[in-house]
Design a protein around this motif. Structure first.
Motif, PDB file in Angstrom:
ATOM      1  N   SER A 171       0.851  -1.121   0.057  1.00 41.52           N
ATOM      2  CA  SER A 171      -0.090  -0.125   0.015  1.00 41.52           C
ATOM      3  C   SER A 171       0.726   1.155   0.175  1.00 41.52           C
ATOM      4  N   LEU A 172       0.279   2.189  -0.256  1.00 47.14           N
ATOM      5  CA  LEU A 172       0.933   3.826  -0.120  1.00 47.14           C
ATOM      6  C   LEU A 172       0.051   4.536  -0.298  1.00 47.14           C
ATOM      7  N   VAL A 173       0.288   5.902   0.311  1.00 51.15           N
ATOM      8  CA  VAL A 173      -0.608   7.104   0.316  1.00 51.15           C
ATOM      9  C   VAL A 173      -0.273   7.925  -0.776  1.00 51.15           C
ATOM     10  N   LEU A 174      -1.449   8.526  -1.479  1.00 53.21           N
ATOM     11  CA  LEU A 174      -1.406   9.390  -2.371  1.00 53.21           C
ATOM     12  C   LEU A 174      -0.950  10.686  -2.023  1.00 53.21           C
ATOM     13  N   PRO A 175      -0.094  11.457  -2.908  1.00 56.11           N
ATOM     14  CA  PRO A 175       0.656  12.876  -2.262  1.00 56.11           C
ATOM     15  C   PRO A 175      -0.758  13.968  -2.413  1.00 56.11           C
ATOM     16  N   GLU A 176      -0.416  14.978  -1.781  1.00 57.08           N
ATOM     17  CA  GLU A 176      -1.314  16.136  -1.836  1.00 57.08           C
ATOM     18  C   GLU A 176      -1.590  16.702  -3.295  1.00 57.08           C
ATOM     19  N   GLY A 177      -2.606  17.387  -3.705  1.00 59.34           N
ATOM     20  CA  GLY A 177      -2.725  17.755  -4.913  1.00 59.34           C
ATOM     21  C   GLY A 177      -4.119  18.200  -5.351  1.00 59.34           C
ATOM     22  N   ALA A 178      -4.313  19.415  -5.867  1.00 58.49           N
ATOM     23  CA  ALA A 178      -5.634  20.046  -6.028  1.00 58.49           C
ATOM     24  C   ALA A 178      -6.359  18.905  -6.958  1.00 58.49           C
ATOM     25  N   ARG A 179      -5.968  18.279  -7.701  1.00 56.16           N
ATOM     26  CA  ARG A 179      -6.397  17.367  -8.574  1.00 56.16           C
ATOM     27  C   ARG A 179      -5.499  16.004  -8.842  1.00 56.16           C
ATOM     28  N   GLN A 180      -5.949  14.790  -8.893  1.00 50.64           N
ATOM     29  CA  GLN A 180      -5.299  13.839  -9.010  1.00 50.64           C
ATOM     30  C   GLN A 180      -5.894  12.785  -9.811  1.00 50.64           C
ATOM     31  N   THR A 186      -2.224  -1.911 -14.776  1.00 48.82           N
ATOM     32  CA  THR A 186      -2.391  -3.406 -14.795  1.00 48.82           C
ATOM     33  C   THR A 186      -2.697  -3.563 -13.380  1.00 48.82           C
ATOM     34  N   GLY A 187      -3.193  -4.979 -13.164  1.00 44.06           N
ATOM     35  CA  GLY A 187      -3.252  -5.377 -11.966  1.00 44.06           C
ATOM     36  C   GLY A 187      -4.858  -4.816 -11.146  1.00 44.06           C
ATOM     37  N   SER A 188      -4.896  -4.884 -10.162  1.00 39.94           N
ATOM     38  CA  SER A 188      -6.027  -4.270  -9.334  1.00 39.94           C
ATOM     39  C   SER A 188      -5.630  -3.516  -7.976  1.00 39.94           C
ATOM     40  N   VAL A 189      -6.222  -2.639  -7.554  1.00 45.31           N
ATOM     41  CA  VAL A 189      -6.092  -1.742  -6.579  1.00 45.31           C
ATOM     42  C   VAL A 189      -7.445  -1.296  -5.560  1.00 45.31           C
ATOM     43  N   SER A 190      -7.301  -0.836  -4.544  1.00 39.96           N
ATOM     44  CA  SER A 190      -8.224  -0.175  -4.058  1.00 39.96           C
ATOM     45  C   SER A 190      -7.905   1.389  -3.559  1.00 39.96           C
ATOM     46  N   VAL A 191      -8.579   2.428  -3.857  1.00 38.55           N
ATOM     47  CA  VAL A 191      -8.358   3.832  -3.574  1.00 38.55           C
ATOM     48  C   VAL A 191      -9.301   4.363  -2.661  1.00 38.55           C
ATOM     49  N   THR A 211      -5.361   6.142   0.727  1.00 36.91           N
ATOM     50  CA  THR A 211      -4.439   4.867   0.734  1.00 36.91           C
ATOM     51  C   THR A 211      -4.862   4.221  -0.554  1.00 36.91           C
ATOM     52  N   VAL A 212      -3.940   3.828  -1.159  1.00 34.51           N
ATOM     53  CA  VAL A 212      -3.839   2.876  -2.293  1.00 34.51           C
ATOM     54  C   VAL A 212      -3.354   1.458  -1.723  1.00 34.51           C
ATOM     55  N   ARG A 213      -4.271   0.548  -1.922  1.00 43.63           N
ATOM     56  CA  ARG A 213      -3.683  -0.742  -1.539  1.00 43.63           C
ATOM     57  C   ARG A 213      -3.900  -1.867  -2.748  1.00 43.63           C
ATOM     58  N   ALA A 214      -2.831  -2.688  -3.185  1.00 41.77           N
ATOM     59  CA  ALA A 214      -2.874  -3.447  -4.274  1.00 41.77           C
ATOM     60  C   ALA A 214      -3.310  -4.888  -3.714  1.00 41.77           C
ATOM     61  N   SER A 215      -4.318  -5.387  -4.708  1.00 43.63           N
ATOM     62  CA  SER A 215      -4.817  -6.782  -4.258  1.00 43.63           C
ATOM     63  C   SER A 215      -3.949  -7.947  -5.274  1.00 43.63           C
TER      64      SER A 215
END
Length: 232
Positions: A171-180, A186-191, A211-215
């Motif tokens: 998993s990882l945490v997305l950075p700050e940004g006004a828009r992302q 490829t693969g699959s994740v949860s956001v 948080t992004v987590r890869a399944s």
């Protein structure tokens, strides 16, 4: 503030001999006035080419064109004199400026080629055309900025392209940004609460810290924009 899911199967597509393209935004004959762009991002195409198919010599102007190769290799030539074989896991930035011609075809020696190409509106018009090629991020190193202040230069202020290669369970945490704009190549994740399969994307507005987590093993492409004046 919002998080909007865009399913890959809903994208419009274009086909030609040896080529298939899926469009995340309104593009060419696939006009959609409700989906013209996202901030300065006006095109996000997912291309698959069978060698030697591709795009013969054609012009662009006043665009920042960013290409990320996912599979195979892409042969790029342009009127600045650049000629490169762009391999999987590498990025290129073509600043069209006042005008440039280029071609992109699948490298015959590398098999099928898949790449994602984004077009962005430049912050200032009238610049000279330029081209730059970047190295691949190392797998497992989290989000790596490949375009932006810490990566390849781009003429769109506040724009960054970050890439991550995640194993199942990482998993990882997305950075700050006004828009992302978060795209599962490829693969699959949860956001957050949204689940993305390959080809799906979420567009996030003013909601940092997801948080992004890869399944499963996943290659993730994240465009992050700070305080864009573009309203898309």
């Amino acid at each position: 503030m919002s998080v909007a899911l865009y399913a890959g199967w809903e994208r419009s597509s274009s086909t030609a001999e040896g080529r298939e393209t899926r469009h995340s935004f309104s593009f060419g004959p696939h006009y959609d006035p409700a989906n013209l762009g996202f901030g300065p991002l006006v095109c996000h195409n997912d291309d698959v080419l069978d060698p030697p198919a591709g795009y013969p010599d054609h012009p662009h102007s006043e665009l920042e064109i960013v290409t990320w190769v996912l599979e195979g290799a892409l042969v790029h030539t342009d009127s600045t004199g650049a000629r490169h074989v762009v391999e999987a896991g590498r990025a290129q930035v073509l600043s069209a400026g006042t005008g440039i011609r280029h071609s992109e075809v699948a490298d015959p020696g590398s098999g099928r080629c898949r790449f994602v190409q984004a077009w962005l509106a430049p912050t200032a018009a009238g610049r000279d055309p330029s081209y730059v090629l970047g190295e691949a991020p190392r797998p497992g190193s989290g989000l790596v900025e490949v375009v932006g202040p810490s990566g390849l230069p781009i003429g769109t202020v506040g724009a960054r392209l970050l890439v991550a290669r995640l194993d199942a369970g990482q998993s990882l945490v997305l950075p700050e940004g006004a828009r992302q704009h978060v795209f599962a190549a490829t693969g699959s994740v949860s956001v957050g609460e949204e689940s993305l399969a390959a080809g799906d994307a979420v567009r996030i507005t003013d909601e940092p810290g997801h948080t992004v987590r890869a399944s499963e093993a996943t290659e993730l492409l994240v465009w992050s924009f700070r305080g864009s004046a573009h309203p898309g």
